[in-house]
Design an enzyme around this catalytic site. Structure first.
Site, PDB file in Angstrom:
ATOM      1  CD  GLU A 213      -2.748  -1.103   2.532  1.00 18.04           C
ATOM      2  OE1 GLU A 213      -2.667  -0.126   3.313  1.00 18.04           O
ATOM      3  OE2 GLU A 213      -3.551  -2.036   2.673  1.00 18.04           O
TER       4      GLU A 213
ATOM      5  CB  SER B 282       9.869  -2.674   3.874  1.00 23.69           C
ATOM      6  OG  SER B 282      10.525  -2.347   2.675  1.00 23.69           O
TER       7      SER B 282
ATOM      8  CB  ILE C 155      30.551  -6.470 -22.651  1.00 29.76           C
ATOM      9  CG1 ILE C 155      31.410  -6.845 -21.430  1.00 29.76           C
ATOM     10  CG2 ILE C 155      30.898  -7.337 -23.859  1.00 29.76           C
ATOM     11  CD1 ILE C 155      31.116  -8.209 -20.841  1.00 29.76           C
TER      12      ILE C 155
ATOM     13  CD  GLU D  89       7.329 -12.224  -4.968  1.00 30.85           C
ATOM     14  OE1 GLU D  89       7.708 -13.131  -4.204  1.00 30.85           O
ATOM     15  OE2 GLU D  89       6.482 -12.399  -5.864  1.00 30.85           O
ATOM     16  N   GLY D  90      10.185  -8.021  -1.499  1.00 27.84           N
ATOM     17  CA  GLY D  90      11.157  -7.736  -0.429  1.00 27.84           C
ATOM     18  C   GLY D  90      12.432  -7.186  -1.013  1.00 27.84           C
TER      19      GLY D  90
HETATM   20  C1  LIG Z   1       7.293  -3.710 -10.734  1.00 33.20           C
HETATM   21  C2  LIG Z   1       6.771  -3.929  -9.356  1.00 33.20           C
HETATM   22  C3  LIG Z   1       5.899  -4.995  -9.126  1.00 33.20           C
HETATM   23  C4  LIG Z   1       5.362  -5.188  -7.836  1.00 33.20           C
HETATM   24  N1  LIG Z   1       4.433  -6.187  -7.649  1.00 33.20           N
HETATM   25  C5  LIG Z   1       3.823  -6.286  -6.428  1.00 33.20           C
HETATM   26  C6  LIG Z   1       2.765  -7.230  -6.229  1.00 33.20           C
HETATM   27  O1  LIG Z   1       2.372  -7.974  -7.133  1.00 33.20           O
HETATM   28  N2  LIG Z   1       2.165  -7.284  -5.016  1.00 33.20           N
HETATM   29  C7  LIG Z   1       2.549  -6.466  -3.977  1.00 33.20           C
HETATM   30  O2  LIG Z   1       1.959  -6.564  -2.902  1.00 33.20           O
HETATM   31  N3  LIG Z   1       3.553  -5.572  -4.150  1.00 33.20           N
HETATM   32  C8  LIG Z   1       4.190  -5.457  -5.330  1.00 33.20           C
HETATM   33  N4  LIG Z   1       5.192  -4.542  -5.520  1.00 33.20           N
HETATM   34  C9  LIG Z   1       5.606  -3.698  -4.396  1.00 33.20           C
HETATM   35  C10 LIG Z   1       6.966  -4.073  -3.825  1.00 33.20           C
HETATM   36  O3  LIG Z   1       6.913  -5.333  -3.208  1.00 33.20           O
HETATM   37  C11 LIG Z   1       7.409  -2.949  -2.874  1.00 33.20           C
HETATM   38  O4  LIG Z   1       7.728  -1.851  -3.701  1.00 33.20           O
HETATM   39  C12 LIG Z   1       8.559  -3.336  -1.995  1.00 33.20           C
HETATM   40  O5  LIG Z   1       8.156  -4.290  -1.051  1.00 33.20           O
HETATM   41  C13 LIG Z   1       9.183  -2.140  -1.259  1.00 33.20           C
HETATM   42  O6  LIG Z   1       8.211  -1.340  -0.669  1.00 33.20           O
HETATM   43  P1  LIG Z   1       8.258   0.242  -0.925  1.00 33.20           P
HETATM   44  O7  LIG Z   1       8.334   0.447  -2.379  1.00 33.20           O
HETATM   45  O8  LIG Z   1       7.129   0.875  -0.193  1.00 33.20           O
HETATM   46  O9  LIG Z   1       9.622   0.708  -0.298  1.00 33.20           O
HETATM   47  P2  LIG Z   1       9.906   1.077   1.241  1.00 33.20           P
HETATM   48  O10 LIG Z   1       9.465  -0.028   2.126  1.00 33.20           O
HETATM   49  O11 LIG Z   1       9.386   2.438   1.517  1.00 33.20           O
HETATM   50  O12 LIG Z   1      11.488   1.113   1.245  1.00 33.20           O
HETATM   51  C14 LIG Z   1      12.247   2.249   0.811  1.00 33.20           C
HETATM   52  C15 LIG Z   1      13.712   1.930   1.094  1.00 33.20           C
HETATM   53  O13 LIG Z   1      13.903   1.783   2.518  1.00 33.20           O
HETATM   54  C16 LIG Z   1      14.487   0.514   2.787  1.00 33.20           C
HETATM   55  N5  LIG Z   1      13.969  -0.022   4.053  1.00 33.20           N
HETATM   56  C17 LIG Z   1      12.676  -0.106   4.467  1.00 33.20           C
HETATM   57  N6  LIG Z   1      12.619  -0.677   5.684  1.00 33.20           N
HETATM   58  C18 LIG Z   1      13.894  -0.971   6.047  1.00 33.20           C
HETATM   59  C19 LIG Z   1      14.482  -1.570   7.197  1.00 33.20           C
HETATM   60  N7  LIG Z   1      13.755  -2.022   8.223  1.00 33.20           N
HETATM   61  N8  LIG Z   1      15.830  -1.702   7.217  1.00 33.20           N
HETATM   62  C20 LIG Z   1      16.594  -1.270   6.188  1.00 33.20           C
HETATM   63  N9  LIG Z   1      16.092  -0.694   5.088  1.00 33.20           N
HETATM   64  C21 LIG Z   1      14.757  -0.541   5.011  1.00 33.20           C
HETATM   65  C22 LIG Z   1      14.076  -0.368   1.601  1.00 33.20           C
HETATM   66  O14 LIG Z   1      14.945  -1.473   1.468  1.00 33.20           O
HETATM   67  C23 LIG Z   1      14.182   0.627   0.453  1.00 33.20           C
HETATM   68  O15 LIG Z   1      15.522   0.738   0.061  1.00 33.20           O
HETATM   69  C24 LIG Z   1       5.746  -4.332  -6.776  1.00 33.20           C
HETATM   70  C25 LIG Z   1       6.644  -3.275  -7.023  1.00 33.20           C
HETATM   71  C26 LIG Z   1       7.133  -3.059  -8.285  1.00 33.20           C
HETATM   72  C27 LIG Z   1       8.046  -1.892  -8.505  1.00 33.20           C
END
Ligand SMILES: Cc1cc2nc3c(=O)[nH]c(=O)nc-3n(C[C@H](O)[C@H](O)[C@H](O)COP(=O)(O)OP(=O)(O)OC[C@H]3O[C@@H](n4cnc5c(N)ncnc54)[C@H](O)[C@@H]3O)c2cc1C
Length: 379
Positions: free
Chosen positions: A127, A132, A337, A363-364
């Site tokens: 959402e 994450s 390359i 997926e994380g």
């Molecule tokens: C092409 C695409 C397809 C997707 N498909 C799906 C899907 O089918 N279903 C679904 O549910 N989601 C889907 N997603 C969502 C995706 O899983 C999330 O984008 C992802 O889990 C990261 O969440 P966020 O983008 O809100 O980043 P955030 O959670 O806001 O993270 C931002 C940054 O902070 C870092 N971070 C966050 N928490 C921590 C922590 N505790 N420690 C260290 N670093 C941290 C992250 O690693 C990242 O670098 C998709 C995304 C994309 C781009």
């Protein structure tokens, strides 16, 4: 320890490779550029049984093991990564959780059409405020009569606009903490469920992702998956399995980047000889080859553990972390390359580079994989 594939696994690998090389590769870049869900190719894969491989035969699946499934995903991703993520999301997180946590009625109703590819599946946890951090989910499911009313929005959902049914995680009782989340199977065309914004993104164009909007969307009790309060457990176990599929996709991208680079390095001449004769290029190719094999071994180990019913959370995260970094690194080296040509759309490595990036995010993220691994290392 036996590293050999069985004759059946080799046959699956070979048939998917031939299909991808002959029927998909010549059209993949053009089809991806349309940014449309590739229904034509998904239908062909359904016909080949590629949308229900690890689903038991009694639910109309292929009854294969995980190794066969990830071999197929690697072959698909080697040519067209977006097609592989469509299959991986549909299967690993869109279908298998119903098989694992569903009632017999849910399994009979949803799994056969998913496994046969008569409808596409999806999985929605993310959402705007909950990426994450799944516990920040705002979508609410409130009990009403013989069911639940969903209100809220999901974002970035793969297969979202094209899925026949989706697995949705929503908050049923925030006061219960991690037992406050529940999972629902929501069908397309359910009143109150609409598709919102479709995202324009850097790569994986054929993996169409969108918002899902729930406004007073009534979902009957029989569509609750795994019982009230089981949402986090269902989601985490779905993601454990899903990460093996994404990692296999990454092996495909990393291998594709290597194979395209070897071909180019042998053809391209500078200073009167093929650039493959230069040690600087050879070392890059050697490192790329090591990463492909190391990533594949981690993926196969995680799949083997899943096949044998062992715990595999740590191994799935290790495979996903290493393979996604390998995919990105190999795609970057492949561009280098190919020189200036690699930066143009005339060569597929440009697409591989754009596609590889997101494997470190969905997926994380890589950071979250490290968190999962570290938690297990220091436990
Ligand atoms: C092409 C695409 C397809 C997707 N498909 C799906 C899907 O089918 N279903 C679904 O549910 N989601 C889907 N997603 C969502 C995706 O899983 C999330 O984008 C992802 O889990 C990261 O969440 P966020 O983008 O809100 O980043 P955030 O959670 O806001 O993270 C931002 C940054 O902070 C870092 N971070 C966050 N928490 C921590 C922590 N505790 N420690 C260290 N670093 C941290 C992250 O690693 C990242 O670098 C998709 C995304 C994309 C781009």
């Amino acid at each position: 320890m036996n590293f050999d594939l069985t004759p059946e696994q080799r046959m699956i690998q070979e048939s998917v490779r031939v299909f991808m090389e002959e029927e998909v590769a010549p059209f993949a870049s053009e089809a991806d550029a349309t940014r449309e869900f590739p229904m034509e190719y998904v239908a062909k894969m359904a016909k080949m049984g590629l949308l229900g491989m690890p689903v038991p035969k009694e639910y109309s699946g292929g009854g294969t093991d995980m190794i066969s499934y990830i071999l197929a995903l690697e072959e698909i991703a080697r040519t067209w990564a977006a097609l592989a993520v469509i299959v991986a999301v549909h299967t690993s997180v869109g279908t298998l959780p119903i098989l694992r946590y569903g009632s017999e009625e849910q399994k009979r109703k949803y799994v056969p059409p998913l496994a046969k590819g008569e409808m596409v599946g999806g999985f929605a946890i993310t959402e705007p405020e909950a990426g994450s951090d799944a516990m920040a989910i705002q979508t609410k499911a409130e009990r009403k009569g013989e069911g639940y009313v969903l209100n809220g929005a999901k974002c970035f959902i793969s297969n979202g606009p094209d899925a026949g049914c989706l697995i949705i995680t929503a908050m049923t009782d925030r006061s219960k903490g991690s037992r406050g989340l529940s999972t629902f199977i929501v069908e397309k065309n359910t009143p109150g469920f609409t598709i919102g914004k479709i995202e324009e993104k850097m790569g994986m164009h054929a993996d169409v992702i969108s918002e899902l909007i729930f406004e007073d969307c009534y979902v009957p009790q029989e569509n609750l998956l795994g019982g009230e309060g089981a949402g986090l457990k269902v989601a985490l176990s779905a993601l454990d399995g899903g990460r093996i599929g994404i990692a296999a996709q990454c092996v495909g991208i990393a291998r594709g980047a290597l194979e395209e680079s070897v071909k180019y390095a042998k053809e391209r001449e500078q200073f009167g000889r093929p650039i493959a004769k230069f040690q600087a290029i050879q070392w890059k190719l050697a490192d790329m080859a090591v990463k492909v094999d190391a990533a594949r071994l981690l993926v196969h180990k995680a799949a083997y553990l899943k096949d044998t019913g062992s715990r595999y959370t740590r191994e799935a995260s290790m495979a996903k972390l290493f393979a996604s970094e390998a995919a990105m690194e190999n795609a970057t080296d492949a561009i280098q390359i190919h020189g200036g040509y690699g930066y143009t759309e005339d060569y597929v490595v440009e697409r591989y580079f754009r596609d590889a990036k997101v494997t470190q995010i969905y997926e994380g993220t890589s950071e979250i994989q490290r968190l999962v691994i570290a938690r297990d290392v220091i436990r």
